[in-house]
Scaffold this motif. Structure first.
Motif, PDB file in Angstrom:
ATOM      1  N   ASP A  33       0.806  -1.244   0.091  1.00  0.00           N
ATOM      2  CA  ASP A  33      -0.084   0.090   0.006  1.00  0.00           C
ATOM      3  C   ASP A  33       0.613   1.492   0.048  1.00  0.00           C
ATOM      4  N   PRO A  35       2.612   4.127  -1.470  1.00  0.00           N
ATOM      5  CA  PRO A  35       2.627   4.836  -3.036  1.00  0.00           C
ATOM      6  C   PRO A  35       3.936   4.921  -3.630  1.00  0.00           C
ATOM      7  N   HIS A  77      -6.164  12.226  -0.990  1.00  0.00           N
ATOM      8  CA  HIS A  77      -4.805  11.730  -0.633  1.00  0.00           C
ATOM      9  C   HIS A  77      -3.857  13.041  -0.941  1.00  0.00           C
ATOM     10  N   TYR A  86      -3.183   9.174  -8.047  1.00  0.00           N
ATOM     11  CA  TYR A  86      -1.606   9.032  -7.516  1.00  0.00           C
ATOM     12  C   TYR A  86      -1.449   7.698  -7.927  1.00  0.00           C
ATOM     13  N   GLU A  87       0.183   7.617  -7.905  1.00  0.00           N
ATOM     14  CA  GLU A  87       0.481   6.113  -8.351  1.00  0.00           C
ATOM     15  C   GLU A  87       0.605   5.472  -7.103  1.00  0.00           C
ATOM     16  N   GLY A  88       0.058   3.984  -6.900  1.00  0.00           N
ATOM     17  CA  GLY A  88       0.303   3.298  -6.180  1.00  0.00           C
ATOM     18  C   GLY A  88       1.311   2.255  -6.046  1.00  0.00           C
ATOM     19  N   SER A  89       1.527   1.173  -5.672  1.00  0.00           N
ATOM     20  CA  SER A  89       2.449   0.107  -5.995  1.00  0.00           C
ATOM     21  C   SER A  89       2.186  -1.062  -7.214  1.00  0.00           C
TER      22      SER A  89
END
Length: 130
Positions: A33, A35, A77, A86-89
């Motif tokens: 979780d 980012p 966020h 936004y970019e997660g994993s």
């Protein structure tokens, strides 16, 4: 007697390699979780010795998975852009858990081989003492 030592050495190197693999898998799972986190990948190589038929296992370089990061929509966020994303994993928990189970089973197989070589070596020593 060197065959037993070689078997134990290869099994021990396999256990060390799988233990390191499990460490990286647990890091991936714990950062699923986070980012921008990229999944860590590990590879195995054989350590070729001079004139040896049996080679121990070595861990190769740790690489980062270059697949696309997931895009998450959450306007609240702090890392979200003006579109609210936004970019997660790029960690897939299902894959990580399956890999962890495989690493655990490989570790256990190496442990059984180590114990078997140790028991055979011990039995041979007992026979030679008679």
């Amino acid at each position: 007697m060197t065959d037993f030592s070689s078997a134990k050495s290869v099994s021990a190197s396999g256990m060390q390699a799988q233990a390191q693999r499990l460490r990286h898998l647990s890091e991936n799972i714990s950062n699923a979780d986070t980012p921008g986190y990229r999944r860590k990948l590990i590879s195995f190589q054989t350590a070729l010795g001079q004139g040896e038929q049996i080679s121990p296992v070595q861990v190769g370089r740790v690489r980062l998975d270059q697949s696309d990061l997931s895009t998450i929509y959450d306007p609240s966020h702090p890392l979200a852009d003006e579109a609210g994303e936004y970019e997660g994993s790029n960690v897939n928990l299902l894959i990580e858990l399956a890999d962890a189970r495989e690493a655990q089973r490989s570790y256990e197989a190496n442990l059984k081989m180590f114990d078997q070589a140790r028991n055979m070596s011990s039995s041979l020593m007992q026979l030679l003492r008679r």
